[in-house]
Design a protein around this motif. Structure first.
Motif, short mmCIF file in Angstrom:
data_model
loop_
_atom_site.label_atom_id
_atom_site.label_comp_id
_atom_site.label_asym_id
_atom_site.label_seq_id
_atom_site.Cartn_x
_atom_site.Cartn_y
_atom_site.Cartn_z
N ILE A 270 0.83 -1.21 0.00
CA ILE A 270 0.00 0.00 0.00
C ILE A 270 0.86 1.26 0.00
CG2 ILE A 270 -1.71 1.33 1.32
CD1 ILE A 270 -2.73 -1.37 2.39
N ALA A 271 1.83 1.32 0.90
CA ALA A 271 2.62 2.55 1.05
C ALA A 271 4.12 2.26 1.14
CB ALA A 271 2.17 3.32 2.28
N GLY A 272 4.56 1.15 0.57
CA GLY A 272 5.98 0.86 0.52
C GLY A 272 6.63 0.81 1.89
N ILE A 273 7.80 1.45 2.00
CA ILE A 273 8.60 1.39 3.22
C ILE A 273 7.84 1.97 4.40
CG2 ILE A 273 10.65 2.37 4.32
CD1 ILE A 273 10.73 1.42 0.67
N GLY A 274 6.87 2.87 4.16
CA GLY A 274 6.10 3.48 5.23
C GLY A 274 5.38 2.48 6.11
N GLU A 275 5.02 1.34 5.56
CA GLU A 275 4.33 0.32 6.35
C GLU A 275 5.26 -0.25 7.43
OE1 GLU A 275 2.37 -2.57 3.85
OE2 GLU A 275 2.08 -1.05 2.31
N LEU A 276 6.48 -0.58 7.03
CA LEU A 276 7.44 -1.12 7.98
C LEU A 276 7.85 -0.03 8.98
CD1 LEU A 276 9.03 -3.61 8.79
CD2 LEU A 276 10.78 -2.97 7.14
N ALA A 277 7.98 1.20 8.49
CA ALA A 277 8.33 2.31 9.38
C ALA A 277 7.28 2.49 10.47
CB ALA A 277 8.49 3.60 8.57
N MET A 278 5.99 2.38 10.11
CA MET A 278 4.94 2.55 11.10
C MET A 278 5.00 1.46 12.16
SD MET A 278 0.78 2.94 10.73
CE MET A 278 0.74 4.71 10.45
N LEU A 279 5.28 0.23 11.76
CA LEU A 279 5.40 -0.85 12.75
C LEU A 279 6.51 -0.55 13.74
CD1 LEU A 279 4.94 -4.08 10.58
CD2 LEU A 279 3.39 -3.23 12.34
#
Length: 578
Positions: A270-279
């Motif tokens: 959905i949002a690339g690296i942003g997904e892992l960053a949010m976790l």
């Protein structure tokens, strides 16, 4: 590549992308366990009935923990010498079991409709119950506000009925209604929803989408991404805070089923690296209730797989990077679609049709995409649903893997729903292990047998026993939100192979043993996600465990789905309490 059950639907990107993107791309592991060294004396001594999951020593009465690691386990006399005056004594009210492992689920693609009304077959046994549930939801919703429902699957009801505009107008005359099909390839809407979207009988079908019609009038059935996005464009969208709360809710639901580690199976869709960053950001604020392993998706909007691989690497996301709570582990590729949605790829056609689905790639593009992951050292996690998809993926892997030596990457085929003996033997030879979605059998087994594939092919669904015979180490998963996270129910189905529809047993020769089924949600699943320090309670492993009301290793498998979880612990500290 086409949209499938494991990739992010464009509707998800439409509704979640902005909020996820606002989290940025900074990967900042919290390393909660960094200040907890393992000592010679126990911080905590757990005393009670302990089912270790270690077949060599299946029961214990005490477990000593230091720095989150098990330093002793056995009889009380075996470990009491590891305690001192400062050791905390814990006596759980229930049976201690290893934390369960969920090796394939989806956090991000489950967020959009997390709070929508559940009209799955599990919640609504009949089509009439689906209609009644939507009517009840409408009666509780203020006029003009959306009534939203999810997981409707007509293939599980006699005659495969659609939720038509006429039905939804009748049950919700004062609200726009949107009901999402379980496959996410269709929505069912009423007249008010069409009005809210500015769509009428004269609206033309967009390229790649359809508005169902009868005699020129809209039926309320809206198919595929292009039409669905027009239909849902004006719906309210969640904030970053809403999404953070949703992630916590999802992970707590996993912990409530005894899960202490999971694999998020399509990170970045959905949002690339942003997904892992949010976790990582959420874990930095407060330790997550479940450890999360991520499989980086090989596709991002507007990028080739090689460009995607470069983007992950540039962000510092490399194999096994992260910390003890959030770690990047795999490279995810999807070869076909959904069998119950008739987009899985088969060697023979579906019943009553002249096609057997299709692959999402050409042989050349599949190999180049797999190679992009292998070149960067990732474990490959390859979605293969139909038997032709298994063959397609297997041929590519057999060609590629010998060029990468004997690395212990534990490559996986996801679902591997329909396989042959030859394919299982070749998977073992290639070093590929399967992870089975047992709820394919439980919920859809009768539909596969009677209307989708036929009796002969349905016998080859989820072949756990044959996988073991071939020397493989299979795991079981939920594919949430395709089905809910409930590892003990999956294990129950692996042993009994009973269909929800009629209670019959589908191919008893494939029934797993108790030990095989439980290993598939503990030690095997841990091994598949490169978590060798979890899955059983043994000296040297992490003190990840659950407290339950019955010991699954000694109780009747027919009752495993009713076992209740009181608490879960990560590194010996409370992560969830009922």
């Amino acid at each position: 590549m086409s949209v499938s059950c494991c990739s992010a639907h464009p509707v998800n990107q439409l509704h979640l992308g902005d909020a996820l993107g606002s989290s940025g791309t900074n990967i900042d592991p919290a390393n909660h366990a960094a200040g907890a060294p393992v000592g010679a004396s126990a911080d905590t001594l757990v005393v009670g009935t302990i089912a270790t999951g270690n077949l060599a020593a299946p029961l214990a009465e005490a477990m000593a923990i230091s720095g989150g690691q098990i330093i002793g386990i056995g009889s009380l006399s075996d470990v009491e010498g590891l305690a001192n005056a400062s050791t905390q004594i814990v006596k759980p009210e229930g049976i201690v079991i290893p934390g369960l492992i969920e090796p394939h689920m989806h956090i991000w693609t489950s967020l959009m409709n997390l709070t929508w009304t559940d009209v799955s077959h599990e919640s609504c046994a009949t089509f009439d119950a689906v209609v009644a549930t939507i009517k009840e939801a409408a009666q509780k919703t203020p006029a003009g506000q959306y009534v939203l429902a999810k997981l409707f699957d007509p293939s599980l009801y006699a005659g495969e009925p659609d939720l038509t505009r006429a039905i939804l107008d009748q049950v919700a005359p004062n609200n726009p209604v949107v009901v999402m099909n379980a496959s996410m390839h269709y929505v069912y809407v009423n007249s008010a929803a069409f009005v809210a979207a500015g769509i009428d009988d004269q609206t033309k079908d967009p390229a790649g989408g359809t508005f169902g019609r009868f005699d020129g009038k809209l039926t309320g059935v809206v198919g595929e991404a292009a039409a669905m996005m027009l239909m849902l464009a004006n719906m309210p969208r969640p904030s970053a805070a809403d999404m953070a709360a949703g992630i916590t809710e999802i992970l707590n639901a996993c912990a409530s089923q005894g899960v202490t580690s999971l694999r998020e199976a399509a990170t970045g869709t959905i949002a690339g690296i942003g997904e892992l960053a949010m976790l990582h950001q959420l874990n930095g604020v407060k330790r997550l209730p479940v450890r999360v392993s991520t499989a980086q998706f090989a596709m991002m909007s507007g990028k080739t797989p090689l460009e995607v691989a470069a983007a992950w690497k540039e962000a510092g996301v490399t194999p096994f990077s992260g910390d003890e709570m959030v770690r990047a582990d795999a490279w995810k590729v999807v070869t076909d679609g959904s069998n119950q949605g008739r987009s899985g790829y088969f060697l023979q056609p579906y019943l009553g049709e002249d096609n057997g689905g299709h692959a999402n790639w050409t042989p050349e593009t599949l190999r180049s995409t797999l190679k992009a992951g292998l070149d960067d050292g990732w474990q490959l996690m390859v979605h293969t649903n139909g038997d032709a998809a298994v063959e397609f993926g297997l041929e590519a892997m057999e060609e590629l893997l010998p060029g990468y030596g004997a690395k212990d990457l534990r490559h996986r085929f996801e679902h591997a729903s329909f396989t042959t003996d030859d394919q299982l033997a070749r998977m073992a030879a290639a070093g590929i292990s399967p992870s089975f979605l047992m709820n394919h059998l439980y919920y859809w087994g009768a539909a596969f047998r009677d209307t989708i594939l036929g009796s002969a092919r349905s016998q080859r669904l989820d072949r756990v026993a044959s996988a073991y015979k071939a020397g493989l180490r299979p795991s079981l998963h939920s594919d949430y939100n395709v089905s809910r996270v409930h590892p003990l129910q999956s294990a129950r189905t692996a042993v009994l192979r009973q269909l929800q529809a009629d209670g019959s047993v589908l191919n008893p020769a494939e029934c797993a043993t108790v030990d095989q089924a439980l290993a598939a949600i503990t030690t095997n699943a841990a091994w598949q996600i490169h978590a060798d320090d979890r899955g059983s309670l043994e000296v040297g492993k992490r003190a990840d465990y659950a407290v339950v009301n019955e010991n699954p290793w000694t109780s009747d498998p027919a009752g495993w789905d009713k076992i209740t979880v009181n608490e879960t612990y990560i590194d010996g500290t409370l992560a969830f309490q009922a």
